[in-house]
Structure formats: structure tokens, C-alpha cells
Design an enzyme around this catalytic site. Structure first.
Site, PDB file in Angstrom:
ATOM      1  N   TRP A  67     -38.058 -24.539  -6.936  1.00  0.00           N
ATOM      2  CA  TRP A  67     -37.898 -24.524  -5.479  1.00  0.00           C
ATOM      3  C   TRP A  67     -38.912 -23.574  -4.824  1.00  0.00           C
ATOM      4  CZ3 TRP A  67     -32.579 -25.903  -3.371  1.00  0.00           C
ATOM      5  CH2 TRP A  67     -32.548 -25.860  -1.985  1.00  0.00           C
ATOM      6  N   HIS A 122     -40.958 -30.267   9.350  1.00  0.00           N
ATOM      7  CA  HIS A 122     -42.067 -30.951   8.669  1.00  0.00           C
ATOM      8  C   HIS A 122     -42.085 -30.582   7.180  1.00  0.00           C
ATOM      9  CE1 HIS A 122     -45.993 -32.361   7.521  1.00  0.00           C
ATOM     10  NE2 HIS A 122     -46.372 -31.127   7.243  1.00  0.00           N
ATOM     11  N   ARG A 164     -38.532 -33.633  -3.928  1.00  0.00           N
ATOM     12  CA  ARG A 164     -37.397 -33.222  -4.770  1.00  0.00           C
ATOM     13  C   ARG A 164     -36.211 -34.183  -4.727  1.00  0.00           C
ATOM     14  NH1 ARG A 164     -40.012 -29.989  -8.255  1.00  0.00           N
ATOM     15  NH2 ARG A 164     -41.230 -28.427  -7.151  1.00  0.00           N
TER      16      ARG A 164
HETATM   17  C1  LIG Z   1     -42.148 -34.019 -10.119  1.00  0.00           C
HETATM   18  C2  LIG Z   1     -42.880 -32.705 -10.020  1.00  0.00           C
HETATM   19  C3  LIG Z   1     -43.466 -32.132 -11.148  1.00  0.00           C
HETATM   20  C4  LIG Z   1     -44.133 -30.906 -11.070  1.00  0.00           C
HETATM   21  N1  LIG Z   1     -44.695 -30.364 -12.192  1.00  0.00           N
HETATM   22  C5  LIG Z   1     -45.323 -29.151 -12.123  1.00  0.00           C
HETATM   23  C6  LIG Z   1     -45.910 -28.538 -13.291  1.00  0.00           C
HETATM   24  O1  LIG Z   1     -45.877 -29.081 -14.374  1.00  0.00           O
HETATM   25  N2  LIG Z   1     -46.498 -27.318 -13.148  1.00  0.00           N
HETATM   26  C7  LIG Z   1     -46.588 -26.676 -11.947  1.00  0.00           C
HETATM   27  O2  LIG Z   1     -47.142 -25.585 -11.883  1.00  0.00           O
HETATM   28  N3  LIG Z   1     -46.052 -27.243 -10.827  1.00  0.00           N
HETATM   29  C8  LIG Z   1     -45.428 -28.440 -10.885  1.00  0.00           C
HETATM   30  N4  LIG Z   1     -44.876 -28.980  -9.749  1.00  0.00           N
HETATM   31  C9  LIG Z   1     -44.964 -28.234  -8.487  1.00  0.00           C
HETATM   32  C10 LIG Z   1     -46.027 -28.864  -7.554  1.00  0.00           C
HETATM   33  O3  LIG Z   1     -47.326 -28.794  -8.131  1.00  0.00           O
HETATM   34  C11 LIG Z   1     -46.022 -28.114  -6.200  1.00  0.00           C
HETATM   35  O4  LIG Z   1     -46.369 -26.760  -6.428  1.00  0.00           O
HETATM   36  C12 LIG Z   1     -44.684 -28.146  -5.517  1.00  0.00           C
HETATM   37  O5  LIG Z   1     -44.164 -29.460  -5.517  1.00  0.00           O
HETATM   38  C13 LIG Z   1     -44.818 -27.634  -4.074  1.00  0.00           C
HETATM   39  O6  LIG Z   1     -45.554 -28.589  -3.347  1.00  0.00           O
HETATM   40  P1  LIG Z   1     -46.545 -28.162  -2.190  1.00  0.00           P
HETATM   41  O7  LIG Z   1     -47.580 -27.193  -2.690  1.00  0.00           O
HETATM   42  O8  LIG Z   1     -47.063 -29.412  -1.574  1.00  0.00           O
HETATM   43  O9  LIG Z   1     -45.530 -27.435  -1.166  1.00  0.00           O
HETATM   44  P2  LIG Z   1     -45.766 -26.201  -0.216  1.00  0.00           P
HETATM   45  O10 LIG Z   1     -46.109 -24.975  -1.002  1.00  0.00           O
HETATM   46  O11 LIG Z   1     -44.578 -26.123   0.694  1.00  0.00           O
HETATM   47  O12 LIG Z   1     -47.028 -26.578   0.612  1.00  0.00           O
HETATM   48  C14 LIG Z   1     -46.990 -27.662   1.551  1.00  0.00           C
HETATM   49  C15 LIG Z   1     -48.431 -28.070   1.818  1.00  0.00           C
HETATM   50  O13 LIG Z   1     -49.102 -26.974   2.446  1.00  0.00           O
HETATM   51  C16 LIG Z   1     -50.437 -26.910   1.953  1.00  0.00           C
HETATM   52  N5  LIG Z   1     -50.611 -25.601   1.291  1.00  0.00           N
HETATM   53  C17 LIG Z   1     -49.664 -24.649   1.074  1.00  0.00           C
HETATM   54  N6  LIG Z   1     -50.204 -23.580   0.493  1.00  0.00           N
HETATM   55  C18 LIG Z   1     -51.505 -23.858   0.317  1.00  0.00           C
HETATM   56  C19 LIG Z   1     -52.602 -23.160  -0.253  1.00  0.00           C
HETATM   57  N7  LIG Z   1     -52.471 -21.931  -0.750  1.00  0.00           N
HETATM   58  N8  LIG Z   1     -53.809 -23.750  -0.274  1.00  0.00           N
HETATM   59  C20 LIG Z   1     -53.987 -24.985   0.225  1.00  0.00           C
HETATM   60  N9  LIG Z   1     -52.990 -25.716   0.780  1.00  0.00           N
HETATM   61  C21 LIG Z   1     -51.778 -25.153   0.830  1.00  0.00           C
HETATM   62  C22 LIG Z   1     -50.626 -28.088   1.000  1.00  0.00           C
HETATM   63  O14 LIG Z   1     -51.108 -29.177   1.745  1.00  0.00           O
HETATM   64  C23 LIG Z   1     -49.231 -28.384   0.564  1.00  0.00           C
HETATM   65  O15 LIG Z   1     -49.022 -29.735   0.138  1.00  0.00           O
HETATM   66  C24 LIG Z   1     -44.210 -30.216  -9.810  1.00  0.00           C
HETATM   67  C25 LIG Z   1     -43.601 -30.788  -8.682  1.00  0.00           C
HETATM   68  C26 LIG Z   1     -42.952 -32.011  -8.770  1.00  0.00           C
HETATM   69  C27 LIG Z   1     -42.297 -32.580  -7.541  1.00  0.00           C
END
Ligand SMILES: Cc1cc2nc3c(=O)[nH]c(=O)nc-3n(C[C@H](O)[C@H](O)[C@H](O)COP(=O)(O)OP(=O)(O)OC[C@H]3O[C@@H](n4cnc5c(N)ncnc54)[C@H](O)[C@@H]3O)c2cc1C
Length: 310
Positions: free
Chosen positions: A110, A222, A231
Site C-alpha cells: 500500500w 484522482h 489494487r
Molecule cells: C500487480 C502489481 C505488482 C507489483 N509488483 C511489484 C514488484 O514486484 N516490485 C515493486 O517494487 N513494486 C511492485 N508493484 C508496485 C508498483 O510498481 C507501484 O510502485 C505501485 O503500484 C504504486 O503505483 P504508482 O507509482 O503509480 O502510484 P503513486 O506512487 O501513487 O504515484 C501515482 C503516479 O504519480 C507519478 N509519480 C509519483 N511519484 C513519482 C516519482 N517519484 N517520479 C515520477 N512519477 C511519479 C506516476 O505517474 C505515478 O503513476 C506492483 C504493483 C502491482 C499493482
């Protein structure tokens, strides 16, 4: 039990307190405010506060002076347009704050959602409760043979019973050692006056990942939709999916028009690559296309057919 009688009494007392506001409220959310939705074996999710509603999305999109006088159907139409065209900032102007109780291994997934504000229960300052997540028998699955991140068939018989015993025994043993190292009773006094007791910030490192933690988590609509889209997906782990499903239910009460548009354009939608679109056009023109003749890898081919329900 997710909440003690004292905690339930605190929630009831908070629900007795009312304050007048000029801000718009959503009756279906007022009815849910502070009430916990119980999840997994000891977890919960409850709404602590929220700001905005469907009309606030429209108000922000139009940069209006008031709430506007247009019909609900026109507002829903605009919300659908915004969702369809990824005009996302009006959704960022609604916010929600949750209190979540969840196993630590779910919290680790999360917390990867960085676009939120979090304050977690401090296990440096306080002692964690003796509560561990033990999966229900129907969730006790084997490793999937086709998906390295997924589950296969449910374990049964002696193997299932053994796994449940191991999970319970290990969590209990580690917690017993945690409590022993802390050397504190419920009032914070030493159990054994001859021992100093290990600091809470160190003793906690012995706990198992199925121990429950808690946090307050605030985000905007959003980013909440982004969280739910990842999720509540069938590829997400069951234990985080139950929380995402509970949030989806709250979204339908809070912002019904936005939730309906989200279900239609995001949850219920699929993406086809440029290559897939070329294959689909050939198929629609009556050509019999095989994986070998499609230019798609076996995996992409089966994903495309899966999206088409074939
Ligand atoms: C089915 C599944 C499997 C996964 N497996 C793995 C795994 O094996 N290993 C692992 O480490 N993670 C894993 N993850 C986690 C995944 O890589 C993301 O870290 C997580 O889903 C959060 O997504 P997010 O970064 O889009 O969300 P948020 O952190 O909420 O960010 C939302 C959006 O904001 C932007 N953003 C936020 N921060 C930044 C930044 N610093 N730089 C650029 N843009 C940014 C991006 O556009 C991002 O999509 C998995 C997730 C899922 C759903």
C-alpha cells in the site's frame, strides 16, 4: 476482534457530536463516517473525513462561483467526459481520509502509492497488539505455476492444516519473544524488575509480517482511483484487494457519478497495443489470424484473447 468495546464507544461518542457547516455534505457518507468496515480477520477501514462530492468535480472543472444550476445528468455527462479524456485535475480537488488497520505485508504494498499523506501507528512509541493475519482456508493457495506473482489451487487436507499451524505458531512465538524482550506489562511497568527491557524500536524487529499495523491515510480522488484501479484488479493480491473493494464501495456512496464513470472507462476498459489493433482490424475484415501470423508473442496473443473474453 478489529475494535475493542472502548474503541467502539469512542466512535459512537464521535458520531453523537455534530457541527454546522456551509460545506456540501453527502448523506450516504455522513451515514458511514467513522464506522469501521471489518476486513480480513482483524483489519478494518473507516472514513474519518472527506471533502467534495460529484458536484465539486464539476464546479472545479467549470471554475464556477457557485454550485451551478445544471441538471444532474449534465453534470454526470461532464464527469464522464473528464474521465474519458483523462482530464484529471478536477478529481484531485476532492479529498478523503481513512483510518486503516492492515497486516504489515499489505501495508508494504500500500505504501508504494506515494501520492498520499500517511501517519502510521508508532511501534517505537507504543506496543503493537497481539494480532496476526491468518488466511481463511479458502485463501490458502499454492504458488501459481503460470504466474510467478500469483496463486494456484487451494491447499487442502494435512498440508493446509500444517501451514495454518506454522503460521499461528511462528507469529505467536515471535510475539511472545517480543513481549518478553520488552519486559512491560499493560501499564508499562517492568514484568521482571531485575531486567531493563529492550527498547520498543528494537524489539519490534522480531515480529512477523502478518502482524497488524494501523495508519491514517489521506489522498485525493484522482490518486484514490489510481490506487483502486491497480489494487482492485484481479492481478492484485487478495489481501490488498479486499481493502480496494471496500474503497470502491465507499466511492459509490461518496461520488456516484465519478464512480460509475471510473467503472466504465477504467475498471471495465481494456487497452490494445498498436500491433493488437492491426490484428483486430484484420480479424474484423474476415481474415483468420493465428498467433504465428499475428506478430504478437504467445503471451500478448493470449492476453488479447483474454481481453476479448476468448
Ligand atoms: C500487480 C502489481 C505488482 C507489483 N509488483 C511489484 C514488484 O514486484 N516490485 C515493486 O517494487 N513494486 C511492485 N508493484 C508496485 C508498483 O510498481 C507501484 O510502485 C505501485 O503500484 C504504486 O503505483 P504508482 O507509482 O503509480 O502510484 P503513486 O506512487 O501513487 O504515484 C501515482 C503516479 O504519480 C507519478 N509519480 C509519483 N511519484 C513519482 C516519482 N517519484 N517520479 C515520477 N512519477 C511519479 C506516476 O505517474 C505515478 O503513476 C506492483 C504493483 C502491482 C499493482
Amino acid at each position: 476482534m478489529p475494535l475493542t468495546d472502548a474503541q467502539l464507544a469512542e466512535i459512537a461518542a464521535q458520531r453523537e457530536t455534530q457541527s454546522a457547516t456551509l460545506r456540501p455534505t453527502v448523506p450516504a457518507m455522513e451515514a458511514r463516517l467513522y464506522h469501521p468496515v471489518e476486513l480480513l480477520d482483524h483489519g478494518f477501514l473507516r472514513v474519518i473525513d472527506y471533502m467534495g462530492d460529484d458536484a465539486a468535480i464539476v464546479q472545479a472543472a467549470r471554475v464556477s462561483y457557485g454550485r451551478g444550476t445544471r441538471r444532474v445528468s449534465e453534470d454526470a455527462g461532464l464527469i464522464r467526459y473528464l474521465m474519458r479524456h483523462r482530464h484529471s485535475t478536477p478529481f484531485e480537488l476532492c479529498e478523503i481520509k481513512f483510518h486503516v488497520k492492515l497486516p504489515i505485508f499489505v501495508a508494504r504494498q500500500w505504501i508504494r502509492h506515494r501520492t498520499a499523506n500517511v501517519n502510521e501507528y508508532s511501534a517505537r512509541y507504543s506496543v503493537l497488539d497481539r494480532e496476526f493475519y491468518i488466511p481463511a482456508p479458502e485463501q490458502l493457495a499454492a504458488q501459481s505455476s503460470s504466474n510467478r506473482q500469483g496463486r494456484g489451487d487451494v491447499l487442502e487436507g494435512d498440508e493446509a492444516a500444517r501451514v495454518l499451524d506454522v503460521l499461528r505458531e511462528d507469529a505467536t512465538r515471535c510475539y511472545d519473544h517480543y513481549a518478553d524482550m520488552l519486559n512491560e506489562d499493560a501499564d508499562g511497568n517492568p514484568v521482571d524488575p531485575a531486567r531493563a527491557g529492550l527498547a520498543r524500536e528494537l524489539a519490534r524487529m522480531n515480529l512477523t509480517l502478518n502482524t497488524y499495523t494501523q495508519w491514517y491515510w489521506k489522498t485525493d480522488l484522482h490518486n484514490l482511483l489510481h490506487f483502486v484501479s491497480l489494487r482492485a484488479d484481479s492481478h492484485a493480491q487478495y489481501e490488498i484487494r479486499v481493502y480496494a473493494d471496500a474503497i470502491m464501495d465507499i466511492l459509490e456512496a461518496w461520488v456516484p457519478a465519478a464512480a460509475a464513470a471510473f467503472k466504465d472507462y477504467r475498471l471495465g476498459a481494456v487497452t490494445f497495443s498498436g500491433q493488437m489493433m492491426a490484428v483486430l482490424k484484420r480479424m474484423l475484415a474476415g481474415e483468420v489470424v493465428t498467433q504465428e501470423g499475428s506478430g504478437l508473442s504467445k503471451r500478448e496473443w493470449s492476453e488479447m484473447l483474454g481481453s476479448l473474453g476468448k
